[in-house]
Motif scaffolding. Structure first.
Motif, PDB file in Angstrom:
ATOM      1  N   SER A 119       0.834  -1.215   0.000  1.00 32.79           N
ATOM      2  CA  SER A 119       0.000   0.000   0.000  1.00 32.79           C
ATOM      3  C   SER A 119       0.862   1.256   0.000  1.00 32.79           C
ATOM      4  CB  SER A 119      -0.951   0.007   1.200  1.00 32.79           C
ATOM      5  OG  SER A 119      -0.299   0.446   2.368  1.00 32.79           O
ATOM      6  N   GLY A 159       3.795  -0.019  -3.457  1.00 35.40           N
ATOM      7  CA  GLY A 159       3.438  -0.785  -4.649  1.00 35.40           C
ATOM      8  C   GLY A 159       4.311  -2.021  -4.835  1.00 35.40           C
ATOM      9  N   ARG A 175      -4.741   4.108  -1.221  1.00 31.07           N
ATOM     10  CA  ARG A 175      -3.772   3.272  -0.512  1.00 31.07           C
ATOM     11  C   ARG A 175      -4.246   1.826  -0.423  1.00 31.07           C
ATOM     12  NH1 ARG A 175      -3.224   4.599   4.687  1.00 31.07           N
ATOM     13  NH2 ARG A 175      -4.779   6.245   4.816  1.00 31.07           N
ATOM     14  N   ARG A 200      -3.861   0.148  -3.767  1.00 31.02           N
ATOM     15  CA  ARG A 200      -2.466  -0.196  -3.999  1.00 31.02           C
ATOM     16  C   ARG A 200      -2.059  -1.418  -3.174  1.00 31.02           C
ATOM     17  NH1 ARG A 200       2.044   4.487  -4.306  1.00 31.02           N
ATOM     18  NH2 ARG A 200       1.706   4.594  -2.070  1.00 31.02           N
ATOM     19  N   ASN A 240      -0.702   2.207  -9.003  1.00 32.35           N
ATOM     20  CA  ASN A 240      -0.455   3.609  -8.667  1.00 32.35           C
ATOM     21  C   ASN A 240      -1.254   4.519  -9.575  1.00 32.35           C
ATOM     22  OD1 ASN A 240       1.409   4.280  -6.615  1.00 32.35           O
ATOM     23  ND2 ASN A 240       2.984   3.180  -7.786  1.00 32.35           N
TER      24      ASN A 240
END
Ligand code: TPP
Ligand code: TPP
Ligand code: SF4
Ligand code: SF4
Ligand code: MG
Ligand code: MG
Lengths: 621, 300, 621, 300
Positions: free
Chosen positions: A575, A578, C571, C574, C580
């Motif tokens: 998080s 990546g 977040r 991800r 992203n």
């Protein structure tokens, strides 16, 4: 499919139950001894462990002890492993050299796991071993003959210790000293019985067996023996904690017990509160009034504290909460370890706000982390969570005495404690908008600094902007002010460092309490010809994402080791960065990793057929 | 703490406690009366604003700390008492006044109340009891009477109301009173006495919610309240106190001082660290090398 | 630097305060009218809003109303916007056509934002407008002349409504009907006063102004007007909820009020509990006994429930908790909106366990989501969190009457409700190890199915393996059994679908309540020549990571829109996918996005200088 | 619910309640006595195991549901009562017995206790009061006496203990008793009466922790307990009941039935939905088309 289980579906293998126990793995000190004691709760196992630990530590040997126990006061099965080494060690190891069985159940459970050349000590008159593996030495003691008082059941433990010390190659004197010390308050007769019984055990072993072959290091400076919980509590005292409050909860209660016993002497007010909601809110009250305040709990108690964490964040009150993780969810397995609370820490309380999350990596670090954390939260005026686990907090071991630095830097940050404090021009604004987001806080009782702190959103002067004076622009400014405080946080802590050769085949990535086991596995793997390096994460929030990313992007293969089911750290790391690891080694059966679990996992993952390896715990506890 | 001795003190009036903003309570809300009496009582006791801290939960009544010139904490719903206990133990020089509502204190917060009372924390706890949840726009509270219709009980409440005074008297509070925001003079006196009391003082105050409680109005109380002091009540007798606590009728709802007990030490007086060293926040931090060595020695 | 704030440091721009309000943005229906009413709490604004909403909805027009209010009962500033359209709409829009000011404060705050051609209605005798923007029509009403009873203050609202209706191009009859209905219980005199005053306002406007130029659609089937909270409650009733318990907390209390008013008729037991801990545990008790059970709260109340969530997971009890998010942290801003609780949901309670998290995307979806969610949790025997927010839950609007399907499928999963239930061979095992991880549950009271459920870890038969019978292998099996249940979850819900042209320049990604505003922004952007498509996520756990990844990897640029500070969804996404985004549009000032905020954000981000855009709310409320 | 009528019932004995595993309490723990008496009392009332549900919190005493053959829930620390309220309202045909410890019920859980009592939920709440936290290896509990040394108070507890009986009598419990696990016969009778009572019954039981409480032992209680029924106590008189609740001396610690009140309806009897439709779990789910239309009509 995904969700919080995203990582867990990938192919998973089990190790073979006896795999990994056969190979000799003594790659460390010349002297490395593992004694295990098993029996029922109430048979005095912890006290045998303590006596042995002190004996070794007093002559400067390093020890690590791990107790696999249960949530009952009498009965069941308790299995304590104590490892002794001439060099610093960080795990209780993989194997057992001397097994002391206090009941039949222990013999039955553990004899199968013994290696050639090891010893099993038991009451030959009462217990009968199953078929033992080849070359295991059956050391059956005629307890009733050796015991100096047939009515004192506990003497069999003393006899076994005597025998074990002989087999380990030690002489009897330190045991005699320990027993004298331990039993002197029970009168000379009890001391005599114990001394005589210990000697009898020692002599019996001498007569029938030859000791383990190893060189015992020369006597060194004595080492203190400490549990993680004690180290955390002592760290608190060193950091200037003046108020400690808690509600009992395994495996965090040790912190309370240490504080209750030592607090009055040290000028620390210690309060047992009615529940964990009371704990966190009382802690916040005392912290707001100006004290350094700490509390400790486990996952279920922390769940009750989460509303309070948000309250601390909103009022900008520094407070340190220790969460000692145990196997969850819910009441779970109160006496077993896990690294399962990370996402609870990340998600504690509604809304966005600054928080610190740190996971100490070993016993010494338990002590050191607390003053470090207090200086950060006092600077940032926010809550911090210190994340340990049963393994680390109830784990016992020697640390170098210099670890206990009592002259800690105590930096209380921008705090006004006297009426001539640095108020500057104009009226005092508790939540002044500053570039850093940090606003000097005045403690109540000072003339000239009157203010109200609130869990509601507020303006610079503390006046609510949640009721009559709502204002989206002020609201936005306040959210950003609090958020800005995190910009300073990363600079206050060191970035994690890669250990071992940068060009290694495999990078083992862990967090918190797994440092020792990964290091030991790394040494073994390197010895086995698999080059491995190691990155251990201590500071979780803030996370040095860029630095970590830079290290990992240079790694050939990254395997993440963690003591939970869903890969809480792997998911968190992804998080933030990546980053996708190449493989995962996970364990969630309540027992900690042993080095060989990691070693086996790395080898298995390197075959390329799996992305996740889950060892099966061989020791049935 | 930097404070001046009584002799040098400038005269303090209720005005010194005038807060930075006007209360945003509904016009006519009973809480105005409590706030006003509190300011006067503080002035009468000669407290300087910076020596006082008001601590509340969440609710209309819990907004009080924002409306008075004193240190203040506006905490979480139901949690004012443990917060206040922390403040009091960390700095027992402060005058700690806890304010809140019936929902806050007798509902979600009642567990903390039970324990704070038996521990005899030195503070005055003022509960502005309007028998309703005001801030959340009118639901049943733990003191709502049977049959009362609210948004959460449109067909009438059937839960027996809690009796805070009986609970306090039998639960170890060492000072227990009830006021009415329509009886300012008595209220002022009760507030002063409660603050002067060394130990846990509970002051329940009938403080009508003019917006959501159409049953227990000013008129309702005006007709029924009877002052204990007018009827020879002996607050040192717990049996009499309980008898009065259970008295609730169209003829008599007693107000005044129900119970007091001066024989128990307050919590901070039982803490050796505080008895030796004075207020905790002014004590020195950390562990000396000598103390530290002793701690490490225990581990060897 | 990173931590939970990883995303937030990137360059951020503010829009200009008046930016975006100038352009004409009527890209939807021919008929699109926005009326705003501002004044103090206690001036009857909500009731004006309700009357107008019903008038329009009864003739089949679509409405959306949003009330910007404060946590006080009287005073302060309340600002209600009601938008009316011939086509379905999902936001209250960007602008105001008719502004009704009930006090000077409202005039002062809002007149500056008015566009040419719009109207401002106010009491000309009492209020004085600041300088108004060009071509704004000042509609000063001589209230004391027009009011039919000088002592009834509320008549000025009626007069204003009369005037507004004329300006909007409607006739007076529906208002007359509404007023008659509303005031009939107050007697004929009050009705007369209101009717006369409404007419006077209407006539005065007719005399002095010309109405807005638009075509009013023909009368259609009347539409129901509903709040999100009502829709959630009705969804619960339709799903077969038999037990509803709650503790009041804004902005979730509307669910309780609906249930309390309608429960007894519908056979639903409704209980107000002493606190949220009591709520969740009482809910679990009733659910374990066999009822379908729901409860609702906001973030702070949910924090108190987190321990209970883990308890539900461990006992495998299905329960549905609604969390209506408001601006946090802590008490925060109780009357303002935010999407700030996602990580609290993800992290609720210690340990790893299955949970469902779903965020309904609009009013109709509030209704539909509840029966869907109950069928899933009954199947999986786990807790679910339904995540709405103040905007959606207190937002008001029309929905098509067919949305309220009362013949919902009620599938209770593997549940034994009678003694001749499908026990199979051998004794009943509550936690039988199955391939799916799902074990049939029997409700208490049946002969032949006696069992104990526990928050402690347990074996198949429910007997604890946390005390005497700890066993790492059984523990591991139980963790995996529970985890396996999530494998079925994703298949029970649809994967999210991309809306709009697949080849678009920008993909707007949102979750939950922002669907409407993103759709409207998309339409506007496409009209402005920026091609945009849209992906809205409703089911958060399980997340269709692969499907989402497949869509996003084909997107040219992905901008994530969310109503919080730290990018909680970005977040989380991800963490599940490693994805992203290219840019972020965030708002955290308590007020919801309006379409132009997103439009401006996209245009700004496309310039390539920023990765994050934070609009400044123009309307001062 | 599928159940047989009384006439057809096979005779039920305590053995029918024999649990699947033996209790793992320390040998001599007072909780054995409570478990045994409970089994006998259930048998004496002729309850079939599947008609009974025991619900507990967390603690040694809270392990009881695992040791008896009946439906059971071993819930969270302090939360047994709201869970039990949910169970009872969802299926009021069940016999609901809540079991737990003093820490669980009077400490962390006391807020729920206060509210369950005033609501008069129909259940028997057995608190195995050993004046200590057993499971967590010996810390101070809310009923620990002043001066008691525990791991969390090695220098002696200074918090005044809570008086559960006084709290219950003044707090609205409609049946309040105290037993002693060393007095099996009386305990059995109290358990039967408490289960038969319609409404909230609190039974506090002295249940010595032989491992951690070296002060309040069997011998301690044996010497002091006096049975109320032997001394003409009138349990319908709340004043007498409170008098006895406050009696605690070396000469007399009363045990028996302190208080009962048969005038208040139990909570489930105040719920129209349950009075009309019987146990909730057996009622039909969902909304008919006609009802639904009415709901939608309200919105137009
Ligand atoms: C944990 C939590 N649950 C619910 C709420 C919502 N809430 C705010 S005030 C209140 C009740 C207020 O009632 P009371 O304490 O009687 O105060 P009053 O407004 O009547 O003065 C509630 C339920 C909250 N703030 N926090
Ligand atoms: C939220 C939470 N906090 C703390 C604990 C730890 N805990 C388990 S049992 C217990 C106290 C038990 O005392 P009591 O209820 O008196 O039961 P006993 O063991 O004495 O029978 C505590 C504190 C827990 N399980 N959950
Ligand atoms: S709602 Fe009631 S309690 Fe709240 S301010 Fe208004 S009158 Fe007072
Ligand atoms: S510790 Fe005490 S309460 Fe627990 S089982 Fe042992 S004797 Fe009983
Ligand atoms: Mg109230
Ligand atoms: Mg106990």
């Amino acid at each position: 499919m995904g969700g919080v289980y995203a990582y867990t579906d990938s192919g998973t293998a089990r190790n073979n139950l006896t795999d990994g126990l056969d190979a000799e793995r003594n790659y460390m000190s010349q002297f490395d001894l593992k004694i295990a004691i098993g029996g029922a709760a109430g048979q005095g196992i912890a006290s045998v462990g303590n006596i042995l630990a002190r004996i070794f530590a007093r002559r400067g040997l390093h020890i690590v002890a791990y107790n696999a126990y249960q949530s009952i006061i009498r009965g069941g099965h308790t299995f304590l492993t104590i490892r002794v080494s001439g060099d610093p060690i960080a795990t209780h190891g993989d194997t057992v050299d001397i097994l002391i069985c206090l009941n039949q159940d222990t013999l039955d459970r553990h004899i199968v796991n013994l290696r050639p050349g090891s010893y099993v000590i038991y009451d030959g008159e009462k217990l009968k071993p199953l078929e033992a593996p080849a070359k295991v030495n059956l050391c059956a003691l005629p307890i009733s003959e050796l015991a100096k008082n047939p009515t004192n059941k506990m003497l069999s433990n003393t006899i076994a210790m005597g025998a074990a010390l002989y087999l380990a190659g030690f002489d009897i004197d330190p045991l005699a000293d320990s027993l004298t010390q331990q039993f002197s308050r029970k009168g000379p007769q009890v001391v005599e019985e114990n001394l005589g019984s210990a000697q009898a055990g020692f002599d019996f072993a001498k007569e029938h067996f030859s000791p383990l072959a190893h060189t015992i290091p020369a006597e060194q400076q004595a080492l203190p023996v400490v549990t993680g919980n004690q180290a955390l509590a002592m760290g608190g005292a060193a950091a200037g904690v003046k108020f400690y409050c808690a509600y009992p909860m395994s495996p965090a209660t040790g912190v309370l017990h240490w504080m209750a016993a030592n607090g009055p002497d040290l000028g620390i007010v210690v309060r047992q509160v009615e529940d964990e909601i009371g704990v966190i809110t009382m802690a916040i009250g005392a912290a707001h009034a100006g004290a350094r305040v700490m509390c400790a709990t486990s996952g279920g108690g922390f769940a009750l504290m989460t509303e309070g964490i948000g309250f601390a964040a909103m009022t900008e009150t520094p407070v340190v909460v220790i969460d000692v993780q145990r196997a969850g969810p819910s009441t779970g397995v109160p006496t077993k370890t896990e690294q399962g609370d990370l996402w609870q820490m990340l998600g504690a309380s509604q809304g966005d706000f600054p928080r610190i999350i740190v996971a100490p990596t070993d016993l010494a670090d338990c002590f050191t982390t607390i003053p470090e954390t207090f200086n950060i939260v006092d600077h940032l005026q926010c809550p911090a969570m210190v994340l340990t686990d049963l393994l680390l907090s109830e784990g016992t071991g020697t640390v170098h005495p210099d670890v206990f630095k009592w002259d800690q830097k105590i930096d209380r940050g921008a705090m006004i404690t006297a009426s001539n404090g640095s108020n500057g021009d104009g009226p005092y604004l508790r939540y002044k908008l500053t570039d850093s987001g940090i606003s000097p806080r005045a403690i109540p009782g000072l003339e000239g600094y009157i203010h109200v702190v609130a869990s509601d959103e507020h303006d610079e002067d503390g006046i609510l902007i949640s009721d009559e004076f709502t204002n989206p622009h002020k609201r936005q400014a306040m959210v950003e002010k609090r958020g800005r405080k995190m910009e300073a946080a990363a600079a206050m802590i060191p970035a994690p460092q890669l250990e071992g050769s940068p060009g290694a085949e495999v990078t083992l990535l862990g967090w918190g309490s797994t440092k020792g086991v990964i290091q030991e596995a790394m040494a073994q793997l390197n010895a086995d010809g698999v080059t491995v390096n190691h990155l251990q994460i201590k500071w979780l929030v803030p996370l040095h994402s860029d630095e970590i990313d830079a290290i990992l992007s240079k790694s050939k293969k990254v395997f993440i080791v963690e003591n939970n089911y869903s890969g809480q750290f792997a998911r968190y790391l992804r998080s933030e960065t990546g980053f996708n690891a190449d493989g995962h080694i996970r364990k969630y059966d309540g027992e900690p990793f042993q080095p060989h679990h990691v070693v086996d996992g790395v080898k298995e993952l390197l075959k390329g057929k799996l992305t996740q390896y889950v060892p099966t715990h061989e020791i049935m506890v | 703490m930097t404070s001046v001795t009584i002799a040098e003190r400038p005269t303090i009036t209720a005005k010194d406690f005038q807060g930075p903003v006007d209360p945003d309570w509904c016009p006519g809300c009973g809480d105005f009366g409590v706030l006003n009496s509190l300011k006067k009582a503080l002035a009468a006791l000669g407290k300087a604003p910076h020596e006082v801290i008001t601590i509340s939960g969440i609710g209309c009544s819990s907004n009080l700390p924002g409306f008075i010139n004193a240190y203040g904490m506006h905490t979480l719903h139901g949690r004012a008492l443990p917060v206040a206990t922390g403040v009091q133990l960390a700095n027992h020089d402060l005058t700690v006044v806890v304010t809140g509502g019936d929902g806050d204190g007798y509902g979600i917060g009642v567990g903390h109340l039970v324990h704070a009372m038996r521990r005899n924390v030195n503070l005055l706890y003022i509960v502005m009891n309007n028998e309703i949840y005001g801030l959340t726009t009118g639901q049943t509270s733990p003191t709502s009477l049977i049959g009362m219709q609210t948004k959460s009980n449109p067909f009438g409440n059937m839960d027996m109301p809690l009796n805070p005074l009986a609970m306090a008297i039998s639960g170890g509070a060492t000072w227990v009173g009830r006021g009415f925001s329509g009886e300012a003079k008595q209220l002022n006196q009760l507030l002063q006495d409660g603050m002067e009391h060394n130990g846990f003082a509970l002051l329940d105050v009938f403080s009508p919610c003019v917006t959501y409680n159409k049953d227990q109005t000013y008129a309702f109380f005006k007709e029924r309240v009877k002052k204990l002091e007018d009827n020879g009540h002996d607050p040192s007798d717990w049996r009499q106190a309980l008898e009065k606590a259970f008295t609730w009728s169209d003829e008599e709802i007693p107000i005044g001082l129900f119970f007091e007990n001066h024989d128990r030490p307050a919590l901070h007086e039982t803490e050796p660290v505080l008895q030796k060293g004075g207020p905790l926040v002014h004590q020195s931090l950390g562990v000396s090398a000598k103390q530290g060595q002793k701690l490490v020695d225990k581990l060897m």
